[in-house]
Design an enzyme around this catalytic site. Structure first.
Site, short mmCIF file in Angstrom:
data_model
loop_
_atom_site.label_atom_id
_atom_site.label_comp_id
_atom_site.label_asym_id
_atom_site.label_seq_id
_atom_site.Cartn_x
_atom_site.Cartn_y
_atom_site.Cartn_z
N HIS A 12 -8.46 7.88 2.94
CA HIS A 12 -8.07 9.23 2.84
C HIS A 12 -9.44 10.33 1.79
CE1 HIS A 12 -7.40 7.72 -1.63
NE2 HIS A 12 -8.16 8.67 -1.51
N HIS A 52 -9.50 13.78 0.43
CA HIS A 52 -8.85 14.54 -0.51
C HIS A 52 -9.33 16.18 0.05
CE1 HIS A 52 -7.95 12.20 -4.10
NE2 HIS A 52 -8.42 11.56 -3.69
N CYS A 105 0.18 3.11 3.10
CA CYS A 105 0.93 2.91 4.27
C CYS A 105 2.04 2.87 3.70
CB CYS A 105 1.33 1.61 4.12
SG CYS A 105 -0.89 0.53 4.87
N CYS A 131 0.97 -1.42 0.11
CA CYS A 131 -0.22 0.05 -0.56
C CYS A 131 0.83 0.90 0.04
CB CYS A 131 -1.26 0.16 1.04
SG CYS A 131 -1.82 1.40 1.52
N HIS A 143 -4.39 1.52 8.07
CA HIS A 143 -4.92 1.34 7.03
C HIS A 143 -6.40 1.31 7.26
CE1 HIS A 143 -4.18 -0.52 2.92
NE2 HIS A 143 -5.66 -1.05 3.41
N HIS A 194 -6.37 3.15 0.34
CA HIS A 194 -6.11 3.34 2.16
C HIS A 194 -7.11 4.23 2.40
CE1 HIS A 194 -3.09 3.14 5.13
NE2 HIS A 194 -3.63 4.70 5.69
N ASN A 237 -13.42 9.75 -1.95
CA ASN A 237 -13.56 8.76 -3.00
C ASN A 237 -13.80 7.36 -2.88
OD1 ASN A 237 -13.68 10.33 -5.36
ND2 ASN A 237 -11.55 10.71 -5.38
N GLY A 279 -13.94 6.65 -8.17
CA GLY A 279 -12.84 6.63 -8.19
C GLY A 279 -12.10 6.84 -7.88
N ASP A 303 -0.93 15.56 -2.95
CA ASP A 303 -1.01 14.64 -4.16
C ASP A 303 0.09 14.83 -4.89
OD1 ASP A 303 -2.23 13.30 -6.11
OD2 ASP A 303 -3.58 13.30 -4.83
P1 5GP Z 1 -8.20 8.24 -5.10
O1 5GP Z 1 -8.27 8.29 -6.05
O2 5GP Z 1 -7.60 7.26 -4.27
O3 5GP Z 1 -9.29 9.45 -4.28
O4 5GP Z 1 -6.91 9.40 -4.07
C1 5GP Z 1 -6.17 8.60 -4.02
C2 5GP Z 1 -5.41 9.91 -4.84
O5 5GP Z 1 -3.30 9.48 -4.31
C3 5GP Z 1 -5.08 10.65 -6.30
O6 5GP Z 1 -4.96 11.85 -5.87
C4 5GP Z 1 -3.11 10.30 -6.58
O7 5GP Z 1 -2.54 11.48 -7.57
C5 5GP Z 1 -2.27 9.95 -5.22
N1 5GP Z 1 -1.48 9.45 -4.91
C6 5GP Z 1 -0.79 8.67 -5.71
N2 5GP Z 1 0.42 7.73 -5.95
C7 5GP Z 1 0.31 8.98 -4.93
C8 5GP Z 1 1.78 8.72 -4.37
O8 5GP Z 1 2.79 8.33 -4.62
N3 5GP Z 1 2.30 10.33 -3.53
C9 5GP Z 1 1.63 11.05 -3.79
N4 5GP Z 1 1.51 12.18 -3.10
N5 5GP Z 1 0.03 10.97 -3.42
C10 5GP Z 1 -0.05 10.41 -4.87
ZN ZN Z 2 -1.91 1.28 3.64
#
Ligand code: 5GP
Ligand code: ZN
Length: 143
Positions: A98, A100, A6, A3, A45, A96, A85, A91, A29
């Site tokens: 989170h 935004h 993590c 992950c 997690h 894990h 999301n 999306g 991000d």
């Molecule tokens: P989700 O699409 O799950 O709502 O959001 C995941 C977010 O994590 C995305 O906006 C993506 O740009 C960000 N993200 C994915 N991998 C990494 C990473 O390795 N480092 C950082 N800082 N952000 C990441």
């Molecule tokens: Zn995790």
């Protein structure tokens, strides 16, 4: 399963960390919608919103409010979106949980869903369905 969040918590992966306490970490991000776009993540997690224990969610939402104020001020945003999301259909790409924090500026862009209209009794039918499910689970919710 590996992950990425993590790994960021455990310092096995790099991130631009802007906030950390015992339960929560926040970092920028990597692919921002606007500059300053921040992710607020529980250190433990949990896959999604529904599996985060209420106490953890308290910690997380309080930290999110605090960090949002700082992000907004720092980038002089006009507004912000706080979103999460959940599930591939919504999306979610990192499983894990989170929040935004997306700083917003006047006239930057619009999220444009195609709105639906309820049929004449459709709204009540949907409300009934949800009310009935809620009443089944309310004892669990009230502990
Ligand atoms: P989700 O699409 O799950 O709502 O959001 C995941 C977010 O994590 C995305 O906006 C993506 O740009 C960000 N993200 C994915 N991998 C990494 C990473 O390795 N480092 C950082 N800082 N952000 C990441
Ligand atoms: Zn995790």
């Amino acid at each position: 399963m590996e992950c990425i969040f993590c790994n960021i918590v455990n310092r096995k992966a790099e991130a631009e960390i802007i906030y950390e306490d015992d339960n929560v970490i926040a970092f920028l991000d990597i692919q921002p919608i606007n500059y300053g776009h921040t992710l607020v993540v529980p250190k433990k997690h949990y896959d999604n919103f529904l599996t985060v224990p209420p106490e953890e969610l308290n910690n997380l939402i309080k930290a999110t409010q605090f960090i949002t104020g700082a992000v907004k001020r720092s980038v002089k945003a006009d507004g912000f979106n706080v979103i999460s999301n959940n599930g591939e259909s919504a999306g979610q790409t990192v499983f894990h949980f989170h929040f935004h924090i997306i700083p917003r500026f006047n006239d930057d862009f619009t999220f444009k869903p195609r709105f639906k209209n309820y049929t004449s009794d459709g709204m009540k039918q949907y409300a009934d369905k949800i009310r009935s499910t809620l009443s089944k689970y309310k004892d669990v919710f009230n502990g």
